[in-house]
Design an enzyme around this catalytic site. Structure first.
Site, PDB file in Angstrom:
ATOM      1  N   LEU A   1     -48.759 -25.829  12.587  1.00 23.47           N
ATOM      2  CA  LEU A   1     -48.381 -24.801  13.256  1.00 23.47           C
ATOM      3  C   LEU A   1     -49.183 -24.684  14.644  1.00 23.47           C
ATOM      4  CD1 LEU A   1     -46.732 -24.530  10.766  1.00 23.47           C
ATOM      5  CD2 LEU A   1     -47.589 -22.168  10.528  1.00 23.47           C
TER       6      LEU A   1
ATOM      7  N   ASP B   1     -60.986 -26.162  15.695  1.00 24.55           N
ATOM      8  CA  ASP B   1     -60.492 -26.730  14.311  1.00 24.55           C
ATOM      9  C   ASP B   1     -61.779 -27.721  13.885  1.00 24.55           C
ATOM     10  OD1 ASP B   1     -57.653 -27.425  13.160  1.00 24.55           O
ATOM     11  OD2 ASP B   1     -58.951 -28.556  12.291  1.00 24.55           O
ATOM     12  N   ILE B   2     -61.590 -28.024  12.643  1.00 21.69           N
ATOM     13  CA  ILE B   2     -62.921 -28.803  12.391  1.00 21.69           C
ATOM     14  C   ILE B   2     -63.012 -30.048  12.924  1.00 21.69           C
ATOM     15  CG2 ILE B   2     -62.013 -29.810  10.042  1.00 21.69           C
ATOM     16  CD1 ILE B   2     -64.581 -28.635   8.536  1.00 21.69           C
TER      17      ILE B   2
ATOM     18  N   VAL C   1     -57.348 -24.438   4.343  1.00 21.88           N
ATOM     19  CA  VAL C   1     -56.648 -25.495   3.481  1.00 21.88           C
ATOM     20  C   VAL C   1     -55.304 -24.957   3.510  1.00 21.88           C
ATOM     21  CG1 VAL C   1     -56.612 -26.597   1.159  1.00 21.88           C
ATOM     22  CG2 VAL C   1     -58.695 -26.252   2.511  1.00 21.88           C
TER      23      VAL C   1
ATOM     24  N   TYR D   1     -54.737 -20.756  -3.475  1.00 22.14           N
ATOM     25  CA  TYR D   1     -54.329 -20.695  -2.067  1.00 22.14           C
ATOM     26  C   TYR D   1     -53.641 -19.250  -1.915  1.00 22.14           C
ATOM     27  CZ  TYR D   1     -51.405 -21.327   1.931  1.00 22.14           C
ATOM     28  OH  TYR D   1     -50.858 -21.258   3.004  1.00 22.14           O
TER      29      TYR D   1
ATOM     30  N   LYS E   1     -55.269 -15.654   0.340  1.00 20.19           N
ATOM     31  CA  LYS E   1     -54.537 -14.909   1.254  1.00 20.19           C
ATOM     32  C   LYS E   1     -54.516 -13.518   1.008  1.00 20.19           C
ATOM     33  CE  LYS E   1     -52.891 -18.668   3.615  1.00 20.19           C
ATOM     34  NZ  LYS E   1     -53.580 -19.095   4.977  1.00 20.19           N
TER      35      LYS E   1
HETATM   36  N1  NAD Z   1     -46.613 -24.119   7.226  1.00 26.88           N
HETATM   37  C1  NAD Z   1     -46.164 -23.011   6.726  1.00 26.88           C
HETATM   38  O1  NAD Z   1     -44.875 -23.007   6.382  1.00 26.88           O
HETATM   39  C2  NAD Z   1     -47.079 -21.812   6.355  1.00 26.88           C
HETATM   40  C3  NAD Z   1     -46.860 -20.922   5.580  1.00 26.88           C
HETATM   41  C4  NAD Z   1     -47.624 -19.908   5.250  1.00 26.88           C
HETATM   42  C5  NAD Z   1     -48.972 -19.790   5.770  1.00 26.88           C
HETATM   43  N2  NAD Z   1     -49.347 -20.762   6.496  1.00 26.88           N
HETATM   44  C6  NAD Z   1     -50.774 -20.770   7.093  1.00 26.88           C
HETATM   45  O2  NAD Z   1     -50.546 -21.015   8.309  1.00 26.88           O
HETATM   46  C7  NAD Z   1     -51.848 -21.731   8.649  1.00 26.88           C
HETATM   47  C8  NAD Z   1     -51.269 -23.120   9.434  1.00 26.88           C
HETATM   48  O3  NAD Z   1     -50.574 -23.923   8.681  1.00 26.88           O
HETATM   49  P1  NAD Z   1     -50.174 -25.423   8.936  1.00 26.88           P
HETATM   50  O4  NAD Z   1     -49.138 -25.685   8.162  1.00 26.88           O
HETATM   51  O5  NAD Z   1     -50.367 -25.586  10.407  1.00 26.88           O
HETATM   52  O6  NAD Z   1     -51.478 -26.195   8.182  1.00 26.88           O
HETATM   53  P2  NAD Z   1     -52.254 -27.495   8.638  1.00 26.88           P
HETATM   54  O7  NAD Z   1     -52.905 -27.971   7.257  1.00 26.88           O
HETATM   55  O8  NAD Z   1     -51.399 -28.198   9.452  1.00 26.88           O
HETATM   56  O9  NAD Z   1     -53.474 -26.697   9.631  1.00 26.88           O
HETATM   57  C9  NAD Z   1     -54.552 -26.025   9.412  1.00 26.88           C
HETATM   58  C10 NAD Z   1     -55.679 -26.831  10.264  1.00 26.88           C
HETATM   59  O10 NAD Z   1     -56.860 -25.822   9.475  1.00 26.88           O
HETATM   60  C11 NAD Z   1     -58.015 -26.945   9.777  1.00 26.88           C
HETATM   61  N3  NAD Z   1     -59.078 -26.503   8.940  1.00 26.88           N
HETATM   62  C12 NAD Z   1     -59.121 -26.741   7.437  1.00 26.88           C
HETATM   63  N4  NAD Z   1     -60.230 -26.381   6.828  1.00 26.88           N
HETATM   64  C13 NAD Z   1     -61.168 -25.964   7.946  1.00 26.88           C
HETATM   65  C14 NAD Z   1     -62.422 -25.674   8.117  1.00 26.88           C
HETATM   66  N5  NAD Z   1     -63.394 -25.566   7.147  1.00 26.88           N
HETATM   67  N6  NAD Z   1     -62.851 -25.400   9.295  1.00 26.88           N
HETATM   68  C15 NAD Z   1     -62.055 -25.337  10.410  1.00 26.88           C
HETATM   69  N7  NAD Z   1     -60.883 -25.601  10.504  1.00 26.88           N
HETATM   70  C16 NAD Z   1     -60.120 -25.940   9.185  1.00 26.88           C
HETATM   71  C17 NAD Z   1     -57.216 -28.117   9.271  1.00 26.88           C
HETATM   72  O11 NAD Z   1     -58.117 -29.096  10.137  1.00 26.88           O
HETATM   73  C18 NAD Z   1     -56.030 -27.836   9.965  1.00 26.88           C
HETATM   74  O12 NAD Z   1     -55.835 -28.401  11.508  1.00 26.88           O
HETATM   75  C19 NAD Z   1     -52.476 -21.902   7.547  1.00 26.88           C
HETATM   76  O13 NAD Z   1     -53.413 -20.975   7.680  1.00 26.88           O
HETATM   77  C20 NAD Z   1     -51.643 -21.855   6.430  1.00 26.88           C
HETATM   78  O14 NAD Z   1     -51.772 -21.228   5.125  1.00 26.88           O
HETATM   79  C21 NAD Z   1     -48.420 -21.961   6.755  1.00 26.88           C
END
Ligand code: NAD
Length: 280
Positions: free
Chosen positions: A15, A34-35, A75, A137, A141
């Protein structure tokens, strides 16, 4: 609203990859974080700062001098509790606390339908229903949303918690109701940033789908008007799908497959998520 410094966490994620470029247009300087070690090619107006969300010192250094933070780092799936605890729960505390200490106006937060995932899809839930998480998870939230509520009530710092349903390509019947297109994700985040006053707000992140299962009317003040509708995929998705089963909680709960996955086990592994992370 044109800000000096805007911070995006989770910038290396799927995202985050769609948000980076549009967010550079809303500020003089976008600090993506990011990490991972680096993000590859950066957009004009963007810089990269590595930070572990579980480290208060690193998050504090990241947010220094910022106007707002768009917090997507986490995560992004169900996982053992210690992983969720560090990145998602301690990480959320670190973001809200550092945001407060550095006097940011607002946290714009990627919450999730999984905060309320055990509610029935038949209930057409609004943004005021009680938390009912489906996983650790989702529980994290809930914690982050409650941080947003607490920091607004006690400290006057704003938050917009966007309960995203499914922001990914439509590959299942559930997604016909839960889809949030990438374009609508960008619209939603823009509204969450640009609305002058939000207080503590909760909004569902979902496109204008005919089969939507949530009610966003209490969040209409944010002016989020999604443009896409998953119905365009209905014929091909339903042609391939097994018959609907009204006794299957994975079909009948808001959280879908997360509602049945054992605690600590991946929910995404049971779904057909296409990794279409955008390249710079
Ligand atoms: N994709 C969806 O449909 C969806 C739905 C609901 C909520 N979300 C939320 O949207 C956000 C992004 O989702 P996504 O699908 O892009 O997930 P993703 O896993 O692709 O991205 C999450 C990013 O967070 C980083 N991250 C993880 N642990 C970390 C830490 N300790 N320190 C710094 N960075 C860290 C990861 O390296 C990763 O790049 C998340 O919070 C997720 O919970 C996504």
């Amino acid at each position: 609203m044109n800000m000096k410094k805007l911070v995006l966490t989770g910038a290396a994620g799927r995202l985050g990859s769609y948000l980076r470029e549009p967010l550079t247009k809303l500020c003089e300087e976008l600090v993506s974080s990011d990490i991972v070690d680096d993000l590859g090619t950066l957009y004009s107006g963007e810089s990269y700062q590595k930070a572990d969300l579980a480290s208060y010192d690193e998050v504090s250094a990241l947010l220094e001098g910022a106007d707002m933070v768009v917090h997507f780092g986490a995560v992004g799936d169900e996982a053992p509790f210690d992983q969720i605890l560090n990145a998602n729960i301690v990480g959320a505390y670190n973001v809200w606390e550092a945001a407060y200490q550095h006097k940011l106006k607002r946290v714009v937060y990627a919450s999730s339908i999984h905060a309320v995932g055990m509610h029935s899809k038949h209930d057409y839930i609004d943004t005021k229903v009680p938390h009912r998480p489906d996983t650790y998870y989702g529980l994290a939230k809930c914690f982050a949303e409650d941080l947003g509520s607490l920091y607004w009530d006690k400290r006057g710092m704003e938050s917009v918690c966007m309960r995203i349903l499914s922001c990914a390509q439509v590959t299942s019947p559930r997604a016909l109701g839960s889809w949030l297109s990438y374009d609508d994700l960008i619209l939603l985040v823009q509204q969450a940033i640009n609305t002058p006053t939000t207080g503590f707000a909760v909004v569902y992140g979902v496109s204008d789908n005919d089969r939507v299962t949530v009610d966003n009317s209490a969040a209409s003040f944010l002016g989020f008007k999604p443009k896409d509708n998953a119905e365009q995929f209905a014929q091909s998705i339903l042609a391939e799908a097994p018959a609907a089963d009204t006794n299957d909680p994975a079909q009948m709960r808001q959280g879908g497959p997360f509602a049945v996955v054992p605690l600590g086990n991946s929910g995404l592994a049971t779904m057909d998520i296409v990794d279409d992370t955008k390249n710079t």
